[in-house]
Design a protein around this motif. Structure first.
Motif, PDB file in Angstrom:
ATOM      1  N   MET A 148     -25.874  31.466  31.422  1.00 35.66           N
ATOM      2  CA  MET A 148     -26.041  30.040  31.150  1.00 35.66           C
ATOM      3  C   MET A 148     -27.464  29.632  31.449  1.00 35.66           C
ATOM      4  O   MET A 148     -27.923  29.728  32.587  1.00 35.66           O
ATOM      5  N   GLU A 149     -28.179  29.169  30.432  1.00 36.06           N
ATOM      6  CA  GLU A 149     -29.582  28.812  30.595  1.00 36.06           C
ATOM      7  C   GLU A 149     -29.755  27.366  31.064  1.00 36.06           C
ATOM      8  O   GLU A 149     -30.622  27.076  31.881  1.00 36.06           O
ATOM      9  N   GLN A 150     -28.927  26.464  30.514  1.00 39.02           N
ATOM     10  CA  GLN A 150     -29.023  25.066  30.919  1.00 39.02           C
ATOM     11  C   GLN A 150     -27.755  24.349  30.466  1.00 39.02           C
ATOM     12  O   GLN A 150     -27.013  24.834  29.623  1.00 39.02           O
ATOM     13  N   GLY A 151     -27.514  23.175  31.064  1.00 38.43           N
ATOM     14  CA  GLY A 151     -26.420  22.346  30.603  1.00 38.43           C
ATOM     15  C   GLY A 151     -25.256  22.268  31.573  1.00 38.43           C
ATOM     16  O   GLY A 151     -25.408  22.449  32.787  1.00 38.43           O
ATOM     17  N   GLN A 152     -24.083  22.017  31.020  1.00 41.07           N
ATOM     18  CA  GLN A 152     -22.877  21.812  31.809  1.00 41.07           C
ATOM     19  C   GLN A 152     -21.691  22.414  31.075  1.00 41.07           C
ATOM     20  O   GLN A 152     -21.529  22.224  29.864  1.00 41.07           O
ATOM     21  N   ALA A 153     -20.866  23.135  31.796  1.00 36.80           N
ATOM     22  CA  ALA A 153     -19.711  23.775  31.177  1.00 36.80           C
ATOM     23  C   ALA A 153     -18.590  23.945  32.184  1.00 36.80           C
ATOM     24  O   ALA A 153     -18.834  24.101  33.385  1.00 36.80           O
ATOM     25  N   LEU A 154     -17.373  23.901  31.686  1.00 34.36           N
ATOM     26  CA  LEU A 154     -16.182  24.148  32.497  1.00 34.36           C
ATOM     27  C   LEU A 154     -15.642  25.525  32.110  1.00 34.36           C
ATOM     28  O   LEU A 154     -15.450  25.816  30.930  1.00 34.36           O
ATOM     29  N   PHE A 155     -15.392  26.361  33.111  1.00 32.38           N
ATOM     30  CA  PHE A 155     -14.923  27.723  32.900  1.00 32.38           C
ATOM     31  C   PHE A 155     -13.504  27.860  33.443  1.00 32.38           C
ATOM     32  O   PHE A 155     -13.226  27.511  34.586  1.00 32.38           O
ATOM     33  N   THR A 156     -12.615  28.389  32.619  1.00 30.91           N
ATOM     34  CA  THR A 156     -11.261  28.725  33.047  1.00 30.91           C
ATOM     35  C   THR A 156     -11.090  30.219  32.825  1.00 30.91           C
ATOM     36  O   THR A 156     -11.117  30.694  31.687  1.00 30.91           O
ATOM     37  N   VAL A 157     -10.942  30.972  33.913  1.00 30.77           N
ATOM     38  CA  VAL A 157     -11.017  32.431  33.860  1.00 30.77           C
ATOM     39  C   VAL A 157      -9.743  33.064  34.409  1.00 30.77           C
ATOM     40  O   VAL A 157      -9.253  32.662  35.461  1.00 30.77           O
ATOM     41  N   THR A 180     -10.944  28.039  38.145  1.00 31.90           N
ATOM     42  CA  THR A 180     -11.482  27.035  37.234  1.00 31.90           C
ATOM     43  C   THR A 180     -12.616  26.319  37.945  1.00 31.90           C
ATOM     44  O   THR A 180     -12.426  25.820  39.055  1.00 31.90           O
ATOM     45  N   PHE A 181     -13.770  26.285  37.327  1.00 33.93           N
ATOM     46  CA  PHE A 181     -14.927  25.682  37.974  1.00 33.93           C
ATOM     47  C   PHE A 181     -15.879  25.132  36.929  1.00 33.93           C
ATOM     48  O   PHE A 181     -15.871  25.545  35.764  1.00 33.93           O
ATOM     49  N   GLU A 182     -16.702  24.191  37.358  1.00 28.49           N
ATOM     50  CA  GLU A 182     -17.694  23.563  36.499  1.00 28.49           C
ATOM     51  C   GLU A 182     -19.082  23.897  37.016  1.00 28.49           C
ATOM     52  O   GLU A 182     -19.325  23.850  38.223  1.00 28.49           O
ATOM     53  N   VAL A 183     -19.970  24.225  36.110  1.00 28.73           N
ATOM     54  CA  VAL A 183     -21.349  24.541  36.473  1.00 28.73           C
ATOM     55  C   VAL A 183     -22.289  23.620  35.699  1.00 28.73           C
ATOM     56  O   VAL A 183     -22.147  23.461  34.484  1.00 28.73           O
ATOM     57  N   THR A 184     -23.210  23.011  36.420  1.00 30.80           N
ATOM     58  CA  THR A 184     -24.286  22.232  35.814  1.00 30.80           C
ATOM     59  C   THR A 184     -25.591  22.831  36.310  1.00 30.80           C
ATOM     60  O   THR A 184     -25.794  22.971  37.517  1.00 30.80           O
ATOM     61  N   THR A 185     -26.466  23.205  35.388  1.00 32.75           N
ATOM     62  CA  THR A 185     -27.698  23.873  35.787  1.00 32.75           C
ATOM     63  C   THR A 185     -28.840  23.450  34.884  1.00 32.75           C
ATOM     64  O   THR A 185     -28.641  23.019  33.746  1.00 32.75           O
ATOM     65  N   GLY A 186     -30.051  23.581  35.417  1.00 34.35           N
ATOM     66  CA  GLY A 186     -31.245  23.231  34.659  1.00 34.35           C
ATOM     67  C   GLY A 186     -32.292  22.657  35.576  1.00 34.35           C
ATOM     68  O   GLY A 186     -31.980  22.030  36.587  1.00 34.35           O
ATOM     69  N   LEU A 190     -28.783  23.662  40.791  1.00 33.73           N
ATOM     70  CA  LEU A 190     -27.459  24.181  40.475  1.00 33.73           C
ATOM     71  C   LEU A 190     -26.404  23.287  41.119  1.00 33.73           C
ATOM     72  O   LEU A 190     -26.536  22.886  42.270  1.00 33.73           O
ATOM     73  N   ASP A 191     -25.368  22.970  40.356  1.00 38.07           N
ATOM     74  CA  ASP A 191     -24.242  22.180  40.854  1.00 38.07           C
ATOM     75  C   ASP A 191     -22.970  22.915  40.450  1.00 38.07           C
ATOM     76  O   ASP A 191     -22.719  23.136  39.270  1.00 38.07           O
ATOM     77  N   LEU A 192     -22.180  23.310  41.429  1.00 37.03           N
ATOM     78  CA  LEU A 192     -20.943  24.042  41.201  1.00 37.03           C
ATOM     79  C   LEU A 192     -19.796  23.243  41.808  1.00 37.03           C
ATOM     80  O   LEU A 192     -19.830  22.902  42.990  1.00 37.03           O
ATOM     81  N   ALA A 193     -18.781  22.920  41.011  1.00 39.05           N
ATOM     82  CA  ALA A 193     -17.610  22.194  41.496  1.00 39.05           C
ATOM     83  C   ALA A 193     -16.369  23.018  41.167  1.00 39.05           C
ATOM     84  O   ALA A 193     -16.199  23.464  40.034  1.00 39.05           O
ATOM     85  N   VAL A 194     -15.502  23.225  42.150  1.00 41.65           N
ATOM     86  CA  VAL A 194     -14.347  24.101  41.990  1.00 41.65           C
ATOM     87  C   VAL A 194     -13.059  23.284  42.002  1.00 41.65           C
ATOM     88  O   VAL A 194     -12.827  22.509  42.926  1.00 41.65           O
ATOM     89  N   SER A 195     -12.230  23.465  40.980  1.00 39.92           N
ATOM     90  CA  SER A 195     -10.952  22.754  40.944  1.00 39.92           C
ATOM     91  C   SER A 195      -9.782  23.672  41.249  1.00 39.92           C
ATOM     92  O   SER A 195      -8.727  23.206  41.677  1.00 39.92           O
ATOM     93  N   GLU A 196      -9.934  24.970  41.030  1.00 39.47           N
ATOM     94  CA  GLU A 196      -8.898  25.937  41.367  1.00 39.47           C
ATOM     95  C   GLU A 196      -9.561  27.202  41.896  1.00 39.47           C
ATOM     96  O   GLU A 196     -10.641  27.570  41.474  1.00 39.47           O
ATOM     97  N   GLY A 197      -8.875  27.881  42.799  1.00 42.65           N
ATOM     98  CA  GLY A 197      -9.373  29.157  43.304  1.00 42.65           C
ATOM     99  C   GLY A 197     -10.381  28.991  44.428  1.00 42.65           C
ATOM    100  O   GLY A 197     -10.345  28.024  45.182  1.00 42.65           O
TER     101      GLY A 197
END
Length: 313
Positions: A148-157, A180-186, A190-197
């Motif tokens: 991930m180079e930049q932006g914001q995304a929600l990952f469900t793995v 499940t976590f959200e990453v915002t970077t750029g 870095l901002d990491l928010a965790v909703s599960e796990g």
């Protein structure tokens, strides 16, 4: 000197508390309360922006057990031993800029979104939900890898102990074990928010556990991160048209609005670091959203060319 009463302040706090309920939908009544008296809007803006302890603001409110921890002090990583079983129940996040060079060659391709655009990408066992202004690279040879180079995304793995999912950013590497976590970077942050796990943050080869209901932030140029509480329901809330803030600087609010609305949004220097607490609704389009933001802030939000500027108080 304020121009509102103690009763207005208590009403403002009550609105903030109610808006933290995922089922809250009484926006029309809230906006009618704001419009009834200009002092209401100023009381709400001042209360929401105040950099006060959440325990004081939300006293008497019961939260899910996973959202109760609240760490406001800087977190200095400590040495951590890696056990096989620990990795099977967590995500490893290690600052490793450039470490991907040591891995085998990859066949990468880019997926990106423009401001105001969203896109969902489904890999073998992973779903990526990209917000606006996001750029990510995927591997044709390995669907358990992304950069991930930049932006914001929600990952469900989905966890695969034999082949864990790896996400790399300019500042960190995430090795996922089912979460499940959200990453915002750029811009070096870095901002990491965790909703599960669970996420284990490992800057400089040391470990910090970040459970569901927690956020880890790493500011530009810093090697020490910070943990704070986040409601799991707020992680990825932009997908349903709401942005939740609990003391974020207005510079972050402006970046999020630009990402979601697709128009330039900036904030002047005097207001950039001002903390903001509240909920910004995105429904209705750009102008209604910016009008609501101005009411929430109790400060001018002006059109400027093709974009908008958030002015100081």
């Amino acid at each position: 000197m304020t121009d509102w009463t103690r009763e207005m302040e208590e009403e403002a706090i009550a609105w903030l508390i109610r808006q933290r309920d995922p089922s809250f939908d009484d926006w029309e009544t809230f906006e009618a309360w704001l419009a009834a008296d200009a002092a209401h809007a100023r009381a709400y803006a001042e209360t929401a922006a105040a950099d006060r302890d959440l325990d004081e603001l939300l006293s008497g409110v019961s939260w899910p057990a996973e959202a109760e921890p609240d760490f406001d002090e800087p977190v200095v990583p400590s040495r951590r031993r890696w056990l096989g079983g620990a990795l099977a129940a967590s995500v490893a996040l290690a600052v490793a800029a450039g470490s991907w060079l040591a891995w085998p060659s990859r066949d990468l391709y880019s997926v990106q979104t423009a401001a105001g655009e969203r896109r969902t990408v489904v890999l073998a066992d992973t779903k990526l939900e990209l917000n606006g202004e996001t750029r990510i690279e995927l591997d044709r040879k390995d669907q358990r890898f992304a950069r991930m180079e930049q932006g914001q995304a929600l990952f469900t793995v989905r966890h695969d102990p034999a082949h864990p999912f790896r996400l790399e950013t300019a500042d960190a590497t995430l090795v996922d074990a089912g979460t499940t976590f959200e990453v915002t970077t750029g811009g070096g942050a870095l901002d990491l928010a965790v909703s599960e796990g669970m996420v284990v943050v490992d800057p400089g080869k040391a470990g910090i556990d970040v459970p569901a209901g927690q956020r880890f932030t790493l500011a530009k140029g810093q090697r020490t991160g910070r943990l704070s509480a986040v409601r799991p329901a707020d992680v990825g809330a932009w997908r349903s048209g709401q942005l939740f803030y609990d003391g974020a600087p207005l510079s972050r609010v402006a970046a999020d609005l630009q990402r979601n609305l697709g128009v330039p949004v900036s904030v002047n220097d005097a207001a950039a670091t001002r903390p903001f607490r509240g909920v910004v609704r995105l429904d209705g389009g750009v102008e209604p959203t910016m009008a609501r933001l101005g009411v929430l802030l109790g400060a001018p939000v002006r059109r400027s060319g093709k974009g908008w500027v958030i002015a100081g108080p």
